[in-house]
Motif scaffolding. Structure first.
Motif, PDB file in Angstrom:
ATOM      1  N   THR A 165       0.860  -1.186   0.000  1.00 25.15           N
ATOM      2  CA  THR A 165       0.000   0.000   0.000  1.00 25.15           C
ATOM      3  C   THR A 165       0.894   1.232   0.000  1.00 25.15           C
ATOM      4  O   THR A 165       1.956   1.236   0.634  1.00 25.15           O
ATOM      5  CB  THR A 165      -0.913   0.035   1.237  1.00 25.15           C
ATOM      6  OG1 THR A 165      -1.706  -1.150   1.291  1.00 25.15           O
ATOM      7  CG2 THR A 165      -1.845   1.241   1.192  1.00 25.15           C
ATOM      8  N   PHE A 166       0.476   2.252  -0.724  1.00 20.56           N
ATOM      9  CA  PHE A 166       1.191   3.533  -0.673  1.00 20.56           C
ATOM     10  C   PHE A 166       0.206   4.656  -0.930  1.00 20.56           C
ATOM     11  O   PHE A 166      -0.861   4.455  -1.528  1.00 20.56           O
ATOM     12  CB  PHE A 166       2.342   3.582  -1.697  1.00 20.56           C
ATOM     13  CG  PHE A 166       1.903   3.545  -3.132  1.00 20.56           C
ATOM     14  CD1 PHE A 166       1.561   4.703  -3.825  1.00 20.56           C
ATOM     15  CD2 PHE A 166       1.836   2.333  -3.823  1.00 20.56           C
ATOM     16  CE1 PHE A 166       1.165   4.676  -5.147  1.00 20.56           C
ATOM     17  CE2 PHE A 166       1.440   2.281  -5.147  1.00 20.56           C
ATOM     18  CZ  PHE A 166       1.105   3.457  -5.820  1.00 20.56           C
ATOM     19  N   THR A 167       0.564   5.838  -0.465  1.00 16.31           N
ATOM     20  CA  THR A 167      -0.229   7.047  -0.710  1.00 16.31           C
ATOM     21  C   THR A 167       0.652   8.074  -1.394  1.00 16.31           C
ATOM     22  O   THR A 167       1.737   8.403  -0.899  1.00 16.31           O
ATOM     23  CB  THR A 167      -0.785   7.624   0.604  1.00 16.31           C
ATOM     24  OG1 THR A 167      -1.662   6.666   1.207  1.00 16.31           O
ATOM     25  CG2 THR A 167      -1.571   8.903   0.329  1.00 16.31           C
ATOM     26  N   LEU A 168       0.188   8.562  -2.527  1.00 18.91           N
ATOM     27  CA  LEU A 168       0.928   9.546  -3.320  1.00 18.91           C
ATOM     28  C   LEU A 168       0.252  10.908  -3.180  1.00 18.91           C
ATOM     29  O   LEU A 168      -0.866  11.096  -3.654  1.00 18.91           O
ATOM     30  CB  LEU A 168       0.949   9.112  -4.785  1.00 18.91           C
ATOM     31  CG  LEU A 168       1.705  10.004  -5.763  1.00 18.91           C
ATOM     32  CD1 LEU A 168       3.196  10.000  -5.457  1.00 18.91           C
ATOM     33  CD2 LEU A 168       1.462   9.525  -7.192  1.00 18.91           C
ATOM     34  N   PRO A 169       0.916  11.881  -2.526  1.00 19.19           N
ATOM     35  CA  PRO A 169       0.312  13.213  -2.374  1.00 19.19           C
ATOM     36  C   PRO A 169       0.180  13.922  -3.722  1.00 19.19           C
ATOM     37  O   PRO A 169       1.117  13.935  -4.524  1.00 19.19           O
ATOM     38  CB  PRO A 169       1.295  13.942  -1.456  1.00 19.19           C
ATOM     39  CG  PRO A 169       2.134  12.870  -0.833  1.00 19.19           C
ATOM     40  CD  PRO A 169       2.213  11.772  -1.850  1.00 19.19           C
TER      41      PRO A 169
END
Length: 341
Positions: free
Chosen positions: A254-258
């Motif tokens: 899982t990752f979050t890209l701003p």
């Protein structure tokens, strides 16, 4: 994720050069109801041209997909056909003429008036779009096949073994002209996109890595598709790659890209950014894509919202989308300019 009732028109006539395209908010493809999940039939020629019965002499192939990636083709032999031992279902890679780009599958009897060919999962098809033909061994040129009833239910929610070295995916579809074709992918390692959360602060992607195990230094990378200068900063707009760490559990990630970081590196126009996963420091990056279902062309069938993102240059619009190759990307639309007075 299931295909619509009619096989979506996702053929060579609709290919996207370089993986670009209109981006987010693409209308969802729809079709008439009448089949269960993963069941398709008739092809667009029947629905779009008002044809309810096959023209005499047409050859239609019913397809059954298995969870390992194999396909079975069943067709009714024409009454006037004199098939021989050399009959074959022929697959030809679109845009190539070499013998290596043709695959012949033996086409043999399967009950009264029926013929069957099998494409095992162990037969590798190069990545691309393959047109399907029937060579009945009667001395005539191979004839284009039309799509019949397709049972793709085993492709929905398919989960191969995580340690598989190379992942093969083949999905039958109808081209824009109503012919049968296959979309093939051959990737290893492969990063399969799963749940995607679009939020004002950024894009969160969950998925699973096949053919490799995440290790130290694993990260996601968003790469601007524009040509990079030698220093990686076209026009002084800042680095053309944005990286974020992965949260890993086994082979799931899982990752979050701003979004703000993408907007801050905007270099003009509407910019597509391709999403990659680097399994470990120094490892070869892997394209993030959604392949393990029954939709050959998610660009036409799946859409996500594009959200406004404030930045120093103005308000941007940022949102994810799938390319024609089912790769995951993000489009950054620059701020609107006032009309010239």
């Amino acid at each position: 994720m299931n295909a619509s009732t009619w096989l979506p028109a996702a053929g060579a006539e609709a290919e996207e050069p370089g993986g670009s395209g209109p981006g987010p908010d693409v209308p969802e493809a729809t079709g008439p109801d009448g089949a269960g999940p993963g069941l398709t039939g008739g092809g667009p020629a029947a629905g779009r041209e008002g044809r309810e019965a096959p023209v005499p002499g047409e050859l239609r192939a019913d397809c059954i997909a298995d969870s390992a990636g194999g396909l079975t083709f069943d067709l009714t032999a024409p009454q006037d056909a004199d098939t021989t031992w050399s009959a074959a279902l022929v697959l030809r890679l679109r845009g190539d003429e070499g013998a290596a780009d043709e695959v012949r599958l033996p086409l043999g009897p399967n009950g009264s008036g029926r013929l069957r060919a099998v494409l095992p999962s162990t037969v590798a098809l190069a990545e691309g779009r393959w047109h399907a033909y029937a060579d009945l061994g009667d001395g005539r040129e191979p004839r284009r096949l039309l799509p019949g009833v397709n049972d793709l239910r085993s492709l929905v929610g398919r989960r191969p073994l995580a340690g598989i070295g190379r992942l093969g995916v083949r999905i039958p579809y109808a081209t824009r002209f109503g012919n049968l074709a296959l979309r093939s992918w051959l990737r290893g390692p492969h990063a399969e996109a799963g749940d995607i959360l679009v939020a004002p602060e950024g894009l969160t992607v969950s998925g699973r890595l096949y053919g490799a195990a995440p290790a130290a230094g694993a990260r996601a990378e968003a790469r601007a598709r524009r040509t990079q200068a030698a220093d990686g900063a076209p026009g002084g707009a800042g680095p053309a790659t944005v990286t974020v760490p992965l949260t890993v559990e086994g082979r799931d990630f899982t990752f979050t890209l701003p979004y703000e970081e993408l907007a801050a590196r905007w270099a003009g126009g509407d910019e597509p950014w391709d999403l990659w996963l680097r399994p470990a420091e120094g490892a070869r990056p892997v394209r993030i894509a959604r392949l393990l279902d029954d939709l050959p062309d998610k660009k036409r069938a799946v859409s996500y919202p594009a959200l406004p993102v404030p930045a120093a240059a103005g308000e941007f619009t940022v949102g994810p989308y799938y390319t024609y190759d089912n790769d995951l990307a993000i489009r950054v639309a620059g701020p609107a300019r006032p009309a010239a007075g």
